[in-house]
Motif scaffolding. Structure first.
Motif, PDB file in Angstrom:
ATOM      1  N   ALA A  29       1.023  -1.320   0.035  1.00  0.00           N
ATOM      2  CA  ALA A  29       0.039   0.058   0.063  1.00  0.00           C
ATOM      3  C   ALA A  29       0.931   1.410  -0.244  1.00  0.00           C
ATOM      4  CB  ALA A  29      -0.992   0.095   1.459  1.00  0.00           C
ATOM      5  N   THR A  30       0.320   2.315  -0.337  1.00  0.00           N
ATOM      6  CA  THR A  30       0.999   3.644  -0.125  1.00  0.00           C
ATOM      7  C   THR A  30       0.364   4.658   0.545  1.00  0.00           C
ATOM      8  OG1 THR A  30       1.698   3.193  -2.692  1.00  0.00           O
ATOM      9  CG2 THR A  30       1.954   5.330  -1.859  1.00  0.00           C
ATOM     10  N   LEU A  31       0.869   5.288   1.380  1.00  0.00           N
ATOM     11  CA  LEU A  31       0.381   6.285   2.345  1.00  0.00           C
ATOM     12  C   LEU A  31       1.175   7.448   2.114  1.00  0.00           C
ATOM     13  CD1 LEU A  31      -1.611   7.165   4.792  1.00  0.00           C
ATOM     14  CD2 LEU A  31       0.275   6.794   6.315  1.00  0.00           C
ATOM     15  N   GLY A  32       0.435   8.673   1.762  1.00  0.00           N
ATOM     16  CA  GLY A  32       0.876   9.994   1.711  1.00  0.00           C
ATOM     17  C   GLY A  32       1.013  10.712   2.778  1.00  0.00           C
ATOM     18  N   VAL A  33       1.949  11.467   3.121  1.00  0.00           N
ATOM     19  CA  VAL A  33       2.018  12.445   4.385  1.00  0.00           C
ATOM     20  C   VAL A  33       2.195  13.695   3.922  1.00  0.00           C
ATOM     21  CG1 VAL A  33       3.057  13.097   6.637  1.00  0.00           C
ATOM     22  CG2 VAL A  33       2.894  10.462   6.039  1.00  0.00           C
ATOM     23  N   VAL A  34       1.614  14.641   4.007  1.00  0.00           N
ATOM     24  CA  VAL A  34       1.337  15.996   3.374  1.00  0.00           C
ATOM     25  C   VAL A  34       1.098  16.807   4.265  1.00  0.00           C
ATOM     26  CG1 VAL A  34       0.596  15.664   0.969  1.00  0.00           C
ATOM     27  CG2 VAL A  34      -1.123  16.162   3.020  1.00  0.00           C
ATOM     28  N   GLY A  35       1.968  18.027   4.329  1.00  0.00           N
ATOM     29  CA  GLY A  35       1.865  19.474   5.215  1.00  0.00           C
ATOM     30  C   GLY A  35       2.929  20.255   4.791  1.00  0.00           C
ATOM     31  N   GLU A  36       2.709  21.652   5.236  1.00  0.00           N
ATOM     32  CA  GLU A  36       3.768  22.502   4.828  1.00  0.00           C
ATOM     33  C   GLU A  36       4.957  22.251   5.510  1.00  0.00           C
ATOM     34  OE1 GLU A  36       1.734  26.230   5.827  1.00  0.00           O
ATOM     35  OE2 GLU A  36       2.130  25.755   8.089  1.00  0.00           O
ATOM     36  N   ASP A 218      -2.888   5.863  -1.874  1.00  0.00           N
ATOM     37  CA  ASP A 218      -4.322   5.378  -1.791  1.00  0.00           C
ATOM     38  C   ASP A 218      -4.972   6.264  -0.668  1.00  0.00           C
ATOM     39  OD1 ASP A 218      -3.359   2.994  -3.285  1.00  0.00           O
ATOM     40  OD2 ASP A 218      -2.682   2.351  -1.359  1.00  0.00           O
ATOM     41  N   GLU A 219      -4.291   6.302   0.381  1.00  0.00           N
ATOM     42  CA  GLU A 219      -4.674   7.244   1.475  1.00  0.00           C
ATOM     43  C   GLU A 219      -3.535   8.391   1.865  1.00  0.00           C
ATOM     44  OE1 GLU A 219      -7.143   5.931   4.076  1.00  0.00           O
ATOM     45  OE2 GLU A 219      -7.721   4.313   2.797  1.00  0.00           O
ATOM     46  N   VAL A 220      -4.211   9.462   2.298  1.00  0.00           N
ATOM     47  CA  VAL A 220      -3.220  10.236   2.840  1.00  0.00           C
ATOM     48  C   VAL A 220      -3.558  10.950   4.083  1.00  0.00           C
ATOM     49  CG1 VAL A 220      -2.797  11.382   0.609  1.00  0.00           C
ATOM     50  CG2 VAL A 220      -4.657  12.317   1.870  1.00  0.00           C
ATOM     51  N   ILE A 221      -2.547  11.495   4.909  1.00  0.00           N
ATOM     52  CA  ILE A 221      -2.809  12.305   6.145  1.00  0.00           C
ATOM     53  C   ILE A 221      -2.122  13.656   5.700  1.00  0.00           C
ATOM     54  CG2 ILE A 221      -2.694  10.049   7.729  1.00  0.00           C
ATOM     55  CD1 ILE A 221       0.001  10.712   8.808  1.00  0.00           C
ATOM     56  N   VAL A 222      -3.002  14.433   6.524  1.00  0.00           N
ATOM     57  CA  VAL A 222      -2.305  15.724   6.345  1.00  0.00           C
ATOM     58  C   VAL A 222      -2.089  16.455   7.617  1.00  0.00           C
ATOM     59  CG1 VAL A 222      -3.111  18.230   5.782  1.00  0.00           C
ATOM     60  CG2 VAL A 222      -4.274  16.325   4.638  1.00  0.00           C
ATOM     61  N   MET A 223      -0.826  16.831   7.721  1.00  0.00           N
ATOM     62  CA  MET A 223      -0.106  17.180   9.256  1.00  0.00           C
ATOM     63  C   MET A 223      -0.014  18.836   8.937  1.00  0.00           C
ATOM     64  SD  MET A 223       2.654  14.594  10.063  1.00  0.00           S
ATOM     65  CE  MET A 223       2.925  15.276  11.713  1.00  0.00           C
ATOM     66  N   ARG A 224      -0.078  19.449  10.317  1.00  0.00           N
ATOM     67  CA  ARG A 224      -0.127  20.639  10.565  1.00  0.00           C
ATOM     68  C   ARG A 224       0.393  20.976  11.938  1.00  0.00           C
ATOM     69  NH1 ARG A 224      -4.194  25.598  10.104  1.00  0.00           N
ATOM     70  NH2 ARG A 224      -2.822  27.218   9.652  1.00  0.00           N
ATOM     71  N   ASP A 225       1.302  21.898  12.155  1.00  0.00           N
ATOM     72  CA  ASP A 225       1.909  22.067  13.524  1.00  0.00           C
ATOM     73  C   ASP A 225       2.087  20.749  14.413  1.00  0.00           C
ATOM     74  OD1 ASP A 225       1.774  24.580  12.842  1.00  0.00           O
ATOM     75  OD2 ASP A 225       0.044  25.126  13.921  1.00  0.00           O
ATOM     76  N   GLY A 226       2.711  19.659  13.821  1.00  0.00           N
ATOM     77  CA  GLY A 226       3.197  18.466  14.451  1.00  0.00           C
ATOM     78  C   GLY A 226       1.905  17.794  14.637  1.00  0.00           C
ATOM     79  N   ALA A 227       0.685  17.865  14.109  1.00  0.00           N
ATOM     80  CA  ALA A 227      -0.438  16.868  14.339  1.00  0.00           C
ATOM     81  C   ALA A 227      -1.008  16.592  13.059  1.00  0.00           C
ATOM     82  CB  ALA A 227      -1.464  17.711  15.290  1.00  0.00           C
ATOM     83  N   VAL A 228      -1.852  15.551  13.182  1.00  0.00           N
ATOM     84  CA  VAL A 228      -2.515  14.975  11.777  1.00  0.00           C
ATOM     85  C   VAL A 228      -3.965  15.957  11.877  1.00  0.00           C
ATOM     86  CG1 VAL A 228      -3.813  13.491  10.525  1.00  0.00           C
ATOM     87  CG2 VAL A 228      -1.569  13.051  11.787  1.00  0.00           C
ATOM     88  N   ALA A 240     -12.151  17.226  -2.216  1.00  0.00           N
ATOM     89  CA  ALA A 240     -13.012  17.728  -1.432  1.00  0.00           C
ATOM     90  C   ALA A 240     -12.308  18.088   0.039  1.00  0.00           C
ATOM     91  CB  ALA A 240     -14.549  17.162  -1.188  1.00  0.00           C
ATOM     92  N   PRO A 241     -11.171  18.788   0.174  1.00  0.00           N
ATOM     93  CA  PRO A 241     -10.577  18.848   1.383  1.00  0.00           C
ATOM     94  C   PRO A 241     -11.419  19.326   2.339  1.00  0.00           C
ATOM     95  CG  PRO A 241      -9.590  20.232  -0.329  1.00  0.00           C
ATOM     96  CD  PRO A 241     -10.738  19.546  -1.054  1.00  0.00           C
ATOM     97  N   SER A 242     -11.606  18.836   3.483  1.00  0.00           N
ATOM     98  CA  SER A 242     -12.540  19.458   4.567  1.00  0.00           C
ATOM     99  C   SER A 242     -11.950  20.510   5.387  1.00  0.00           C
ATOM    100  CB  SER A 242     -12.936  18.198   5.391  1.00  0.00           C
ATOM    101  OG  SER A 242     -11.857  17.600   6.144  1.00  0.00           O
ATOM    102  N   HIS A 243     -10.634  20.731   5.399  1.00  0.00           N
ATOM    103  CA  HIS A 243      -9.985  21.757   6.152  1.00  0.00           C
ATOM    104  C   HIS A 243      -9.198  22.724   5.206  1.00  0.00           C
ATOM    105  CE1 HIS A 243      -7.109  23.053   9.259  1.00  0.00           C
ATOM    106  NE2 HIS A 243      -7.305  22.135   9.995  1.00  0.00           N
ATOM    107  N   PRO A 244      -9.322  23.801   5.656  1.00  0.00           N
ATOM    108  CA  PRO A 244      -9.059  24.967   4.535  1.00  0.00           C
ATOM    109  C   PRO A 244      -7.350  24.874   4.551  1.00  0.00           C
ATOM    110  CG  PRO A 244      -9.900  25.768   6.790  1.00  0.00           C
ATOM    111  CD  PRO A 244     -10.320  24.680   6.641  1.00  0.00           C
ATOM    112  N   TYR A 245      -6.814  24.460   5.512  1.00  0.00           N
ATOM    113  CA  TYR A 245      -5.310  24.379   5.356  1.00  0.00           C
ATOM    114  C   TYR A 245      -5.179  23.436   4.213  1.00  0.00           C
ATOM    115  CZ  TYR A 245      -0.860  22.675   6.706  1.00  0.00           C
ATOM    116  OH  TYR A 245       0.678  22.222   6.570  1.00  0.00           O
TER     117      TYR A 245
END
Ligand SMILES: Nc1ncnc2c1ncn2[C@@H]1O[C@H](COP(=O)(O)OP(=O)(O)O)[C@@H](O)[C@H]1O
Ligand SMILES: [Mg+2]
Length: 269
Positions: A29-36, A218-228, A240-245
């Protein structure tokens, strides 16, 4: 479940840099981790690899389980079976991971001798084969070249060859395509996806650019300030991103990538 991370946190002194990160990854599987930049992606990767920078530590509640083994309980000797062998990694700036005064093929062959235990000749043959697998044309010539003679995209292919040389179960790619131009970036992502499909490799793909990971994950998690802050199927999060970030992570220059992704999704039905 190949990789299971629970309540991962990273601290320095009294400061918490990362907290409460949960993730799971199956074989193939492939998991993406994104975040600035600064959102904690690399510290999450480094925690999984057991290579936090000096002065940083994981919280006591952090669980990193790989194929049923608690990695946090390993000593340096125990780590040898995992880091660089069953868990490979590639980072940004491939040139800095190669010795500038030794041919790239010789460096790859050295890894094959040390980690895979191949003899001199077998290591050389296997190195050329791996370079060919990475889509490098004229691999025998590339074998003899020095890092400065290769483009960034070629160097990253060499580093991917190094990372997968011991046939890992998991490959962590932390901004591995970020320094490359858009076309080369897409080629390297295709290469990673192809490796996954052919070998059953699991991929943890880290990028500040959501559209990049959505092409492969397949799946992604979005991180901001050290949290998902958001997680879900890559296509859903992208559409359809639910978070404006999250929306802000969809870079304008990769709109092309999103259109391509949507087109392919539509074609898949
Ligand atoms: N060696 C370190 N010492 C102190 N703080 C650090 C160190 N490395 C990273 N940080 C801080 O931890 C946070 C997360 O960093 P990082 O995981 O590298 O982010 P990302 O990879 O998402 O850009 C940032 O605020 C960064 O400044
Ligand atoms: Mg980083």
């Amino acid at each position: 479940m190949l990789l299971r991370v629970r309540d991962l946190s990273v601290h320095t002194g009294d400061t918490t840099l990362v907290s409460g990160v949960d993730l799971r990854l199956d074989r193939g599987a492939t998991l993406g981790v994104v975040g600035e930049s600064g959102s904690g992606k690399s510290l999450t990767c480094r925690s999984i690899l057991g290579i936090l920078p000096p002065g940083l530590r994981n919280g006591d509640g952090t669980v990193v389980e790989f194929d049923g083994t608690d990695l946090r309980g390993l000593d340096e000797r125990g780590w040898r079976e995992y880091r660089g062998t069953r868990i490979g990694a590639v980072f940004q700036d491939p040139a800095s991971y190669l010795n500038p005064s030794i041919g790239v093929g010789a460096q790859l062959a050295e890894v094959l001798r040390v980690r895979v235990g191949l003899g001199r000749r077998a290591a050389r043959d296997r190195a050329v084969e791996l370079l060919a697998d990475m889509g490098l044309r004229d691999p025998a010539r590339v074998y003899r070249q020095y890092p400065f003679e290769l483009s960034g995209g070629m160097l990253q292919r060499v580093l991917i060859a190094v990372a997968i040389s011991a046939e890992p179960d998991l490959l962590i790619a932390d901004e591995a395509t970020t320094a490359l131009d858009v076309t080369v970036q897409a080629e390297v992502l295709d290469l990673l996806a192809d490796l996954r499909d052919r070998t059953g490799l699991a991929l943890l793909l880290v990028s500040h650019d959501l559209a990049v990971v959505a092409q492969v994950c397949d799946e992604v998690i979005v991180m901001r300030d050290g949290a998902v802050v958001e997680r879900g199927r890559a296509g859903d999060v992208l559409a359809a991103p639910s978070h404006p970030y999250t929306r802000s992570l969809i870079d304008a220059h990769t709109r092309y990538g999103i259109e391509k992704f949507r087109l392919e999704e539509a074609q898949r039905g």
